[in-house]
Design a protein around this motif. Structure first.
Motif, PDB file in Angstrom:
ATOM      1  N   GLN A  82      45.272  59.571   1.274  1.00 11.21           N
ATOM      2  CA  GLN A  82      44.326  58.865   2.132  1.00 11.21           C
ATOM      3  C   GLN A  82      42.969  58.706   1.453  1.00 11.21           C
ATOM      4  O   GLN A  82      42.333  57.656   1.556  1.00 11.21           O
ATOM      5  CB  GLN A  82      44.169  59.605   3.461  1.00 11.21           C
ATOM      6  N   LYS A 120      51.982  58.121   7.645  1.00  9.56           N
ATOM      7  CA  LYS A 120      51.820  58.164   9.086  1.00  9.56           C
ATOM      8  C   LYS A 120      50.419  57.689   9.461  1.00  9.56           C
ATOM      9  O   LYS A 120      49.455  57.998   8.769  1.00  9.56           O
ATOM     10  CB  LYS A 120      52.010  59.595   9.616  1.00  9.56           C
ATOM     11  N   GLY A 121      50.332  56.938  10.551  1.00  8.29           N
ATOM     12  CA  GLY A 121      49.058  56.620  11.170  1.00  8.29           C
ATOM     13  C   GLY A 121      48.000  56.070  10.237  1.00  8.29           C
ATOM     14  O   GLY A 121      48.073  54.945   9.752  1.00  8.29           O
ATOM     15  N   GLU A 122      46.993  56.924   9.932  1.00  6.57           N
ATOM     16  CA  GLU A 122      45.835  56.502   9.151  1.00  6.57           C
ATOM     17  C   GLU A 122      46.235  56.043   7.752  1.00  6.57           C
ATOM     18  O   GLU A 122      45.669  55.081   7.219  1.00  6.57           O
ATOM     19  CB  GLU A 122      44.847  57.663   9.064  1.00  6.57           C
ATOM     20  N   GLU A 123      47.206  56.722   7.148  1.00  4.70           N
ATOM     21  CA  GLU A 123      47.637  56.332   5.806  1.00  4.70           C
ATOM     22  C   GLU A 123      48.254  54.929   5.814  1.00  4.70           C
ATOM     23  O   GLU A 123      47.981  54.102   4.929  1.00  4.70           O
ATOM     24  CB  GLU A 123      48.647  57.340   5.263  1.00  4.70           C
ATOM     25  N   GLN A 124      49.065  54.624   6.802  1.00  6.51           N
ATOM     26  CA  GLN A 124      49.643  53.284   6.901  1.00  6.51           C
ATOM     27  C   GLN A 124      48.573  52.229   7.139  1.00  6.51           C
ATOM     28  O   GLN A 124      48.625  51.134   6.562  1.00  6.51           O
ATOM     29  CB  GLN A 124      50.666  53.249   8.036  1.00  6.51           C
ATOM     30  N   ALA A 125      47.585  52.552   7.984  1.00  2.50           N
ATOM     31  CA  ALA A 125      46.514  51.596   8.262  1.00  2.50           C
ATOM     32  C   ALA A 125      45.702  51.298   7.000  1.00  2.50           C
ATOM     33  O   ALA A 125      45.393  50.135   6.695  1.00  2.50           O
ATOM     34  CB  ALA A 125      45.606  52.132   9.361  1.00  2.50           C
ATOM     35  N   ALA A 164      55.427  52.970  16.081  1.00  3.42           N
ATOM     36  CA  ALA A 164      54.395  53.174  15.062  1.00  3.42           C
ATOM     37  C   ALA A 164      53.031  53.330  15.732  1.00  3.42           C
ATOM     38  O   ALA A 164      52.825  52.928  16.887  1.00  3.42           O
ATOM     39  CB  ALA A 164      54.385  52.015  14.076  1.00  3.42           C
ATOM     40  N   SER A 165      52.086  53.893  15.019  1.00  4.78           N
ATOM     41  CA  SER A 165      50.755  54.115  15.575  1.00  4.78           C
ATOM     42  C   SER A 165      50.046  52.772  15.779  1.00  4.78           C
ATOM     43  O   SER A 165      50.246  51.827  15.004  1.00  4.78           O
ATOM     44  CB  SER A 165      49.927  54.997  14.641  1.00  4.78           C
ATOM     45  N   GLY A 167      46.983  51.943  15.223  1.00 11.76           N
ATOM     46  CA  GLY A 167      46.149  51.590  14.078  1.00 11.76           C
ATOM     47  C   GLY A 167      46.939  50.975  12.937  1.00 11.76           C
ATOM     48  O   GLY A 167      46.497  50.018  12.298  1.00 11.76           O
ATOM     49  N   ALA A 168      48.131  51.534  12.667  1.00  5.32           N
ATOM     50  CA  ALA A 168      48.977  50.985  11.606  1.00  5.32           C
ATOM     51  C   ALA A 168      49.460  49.585  11.959  1.00  5.32           C
ATOM     52  O   ALA A 168      49.474  48.681  11.112  1.00  5.32           O
ATOM     53  CB  ALA A 168      50.166  51.917  11.359  1.00  5.32           C
ATOM     54  N   ARG A 169      49.858  49.375  13.209  1.00  4.76           N
ATOM     55  CA  ARG A 169      50.320  48.048  13.632  1.00  4.76           C
ATOM     56  C   ARG A 169      49.179  47.027  13.576  1.00  4.76           C
ATOM     57  O   ARG A 169      49.379  45.871  13.174  1.00  4.76           O
ATOM     58  CB  ARG A 169      50.881  48.131  15.044  1.00  4.76           C
TER      59      ARG A 169
END
Length: 427
Positions: A82, A120-125, A164-165, A167-169
């Motif tokens: 991240q 996950k989440g922040e990393e995908q965003a 999915a989270s 934020g990522a979407r």
């Protein structure tokens, strides 16, 4: 004085025999010193050379840091990945690095794919944002198209995954729209991206058990923004289908509890009317009059349950939207960067600028000056080459800024005082 006494003790013969040699040595030293001084560079040239060497050293150091961040994308620690993504996001948004990234785009694309799949989440965003910036750096050529084609299925998969989270979407919705706008060479890719984004923001009917429009959030805002951005480059045949029936999915969004979504829906409706004017199509529909009445309500809304800043922003924008739909007038906006400026004189141009500004943040001005892709999109021509004197002349001193701000504050105070006096007379 001691030297004079030593010279006086010497005899005349010794003085005569030593003087020619000493004079020759002294003259040779002077000549060698003069020749070395003439061969050396001037102080200004030495300063310029040292400055160029310093800049080259800083550039090499920055590239080494970028390489390190790219290597850290494969680290086992999620925090390390991240942090690397965050550093790459800042670097890509503030500088033009197309030459550096050209040789490393495949490696970076594979690393971003792993972050989107396994993160996950922040990393995908963050991975979705870095992917958007990478595509922007590569441009609309074969390299950018290759990046978009390789990761488009994964972006669609994350975007449509309800588990999915958010934020990522949301990040994948922005990445899908921006990358398609920049690098899609096939109309089928454009149409498929439009359909995918439309399925995110369009409101399900009550009979389908869908959620109410008041439950829309940032994901729907990003999907609508990307959809309207792609609408500006659609072929006339697809725009015709949008004008026939699809634009009627937009008015229900005006009832959303999110002021951002209401404003985006209003601006998209104005964009649809603008495209209809360009194609000489008429949008007279049985619901058009109801739409205008709804826009008038939003342009004059004063409900206390909404925040004061939200009401002010909403009224200002919807007045412009209503004015355009009724009379076709658009309030032009000027964007200044460096010694240049550009004009936003249409809803399509304004939507494009806002989309790039949201991705680049404060780096939008640097990219408008130096990024060939953005300059081509906005019709600014090739980047300007300016010398140091021109750059110094373009900068405003702190004292001049202070004088300008003081004059503006004085004029604003006078204008408000006149209004306050009138209010006092009325009361």
């Amino acid at each position: 004085m001691p030297r004079s006494r030593r010279a006086a003790r010497r005899g005349p013969g010794s003085a005569r025999t030593g003087s020619p040699a000493s004079e020759e040595e002294a003259s040779s030293e002077v000549l060698s010193h003069c020749s070395s001084a003439s061969e050396g560079a001037s102080p200004a040239e030495e300063a310029a050379g040292s400055e160029a060497a310093g800049e080259q050293g800083q550039e090499e150091e920055a590239e080494d840091r970028l390489k390190e961040h790219m290597d850290n994308l494969l680290d086992k620690s999620a925090k390390t990945r991240q942090a690397a993504l965050q550093s790459l996001r800042l670097a890509f948004s503030s500088k033009t690095l197309s030459e550096f990234l050209l040789e490393r785009r495949l490696t970076l694309t594979d690393s971003l794919e792993k972050c989107l799949k396994k993160g996950k989440g922040e990393e995908q965003a963050l991975a979705g944002t870095v992917l958007t910036l990478l595509c922007l750096q590569m441009g609309s050529g074969p390299e950018g198209e290759e990046v978009f084609r390789s990761l488009k299925p994964l972006l669609v998969s994350v975007l449509t995954d309800s588990t999915a989270s958010p934020g990522a979407r949301q990040s994948c919705a922005t990445a899908l729209g921006m990358c398609c706008y920049i690098a899609a060479a096939d109309v089928e890719d454009l149409v498929s991206c439009l359909s995918c984004l439309e399925g995110i923001f369009s409101t399900p009917s009550a009979g389908e058990g869908g959620s109410a429009p008041t439950q829309h959030g940032p994901l729907h805002c990003s999907a609508l923004q990307s959809w309207s951005l792609l609408l500006t480059i659609c072929p006339p045949s697809h725009i015709k289908s949008v004008l026939d029936n699809r634009w009627l999915k937009l008015p229900p969004l005006l009832s959303s509890s999110s002021v951002t979504l209401r404003i985006l829906a209003g601006e998209t409706i104005a964009l649809v009317f603008e495209l209809a004017q360009d194609m000489e199509e008429d949008l007279c529909h049985q619901d058009t009059e109801f739409l205008r009445a709804q826009l008038k309500v939003l342009a004059t809304e004063s409900n206390k349950y909404r925040a004061k800043t939200d009401r002010r922003k909403q009224r200002s924008i919807f007045r412009d939207i209503l004015r355009f739909i009724e009379s076709g007038e658009y309030q032009e906006e000027t964007i200044r960067f460096g010694l240049e400026c550009m004009y936003l004189d249409s809803w399509a141009r304004q939507r494009t600028y806002q989309a790039f500004k949201e991705v680049l943040g404060s780096g939008i001005r640097h990219h408008l000056q130096n990024n060939e892709l953005l300059r081509e999109i906005f019709g600014l021509g090739p980047p300007l080459v300016l010398d140091v004197a021109a750059l110094k002349a373009s900068k405003v001193s702190r004292f001049e800024k202070h004088l300008y701000n003081s004059a503006a504050f004085k004029a604003r105070t006078k204008a408000r005082s006149r209004v306050r006096d009138k209010r006092a007379d009325v009361l």
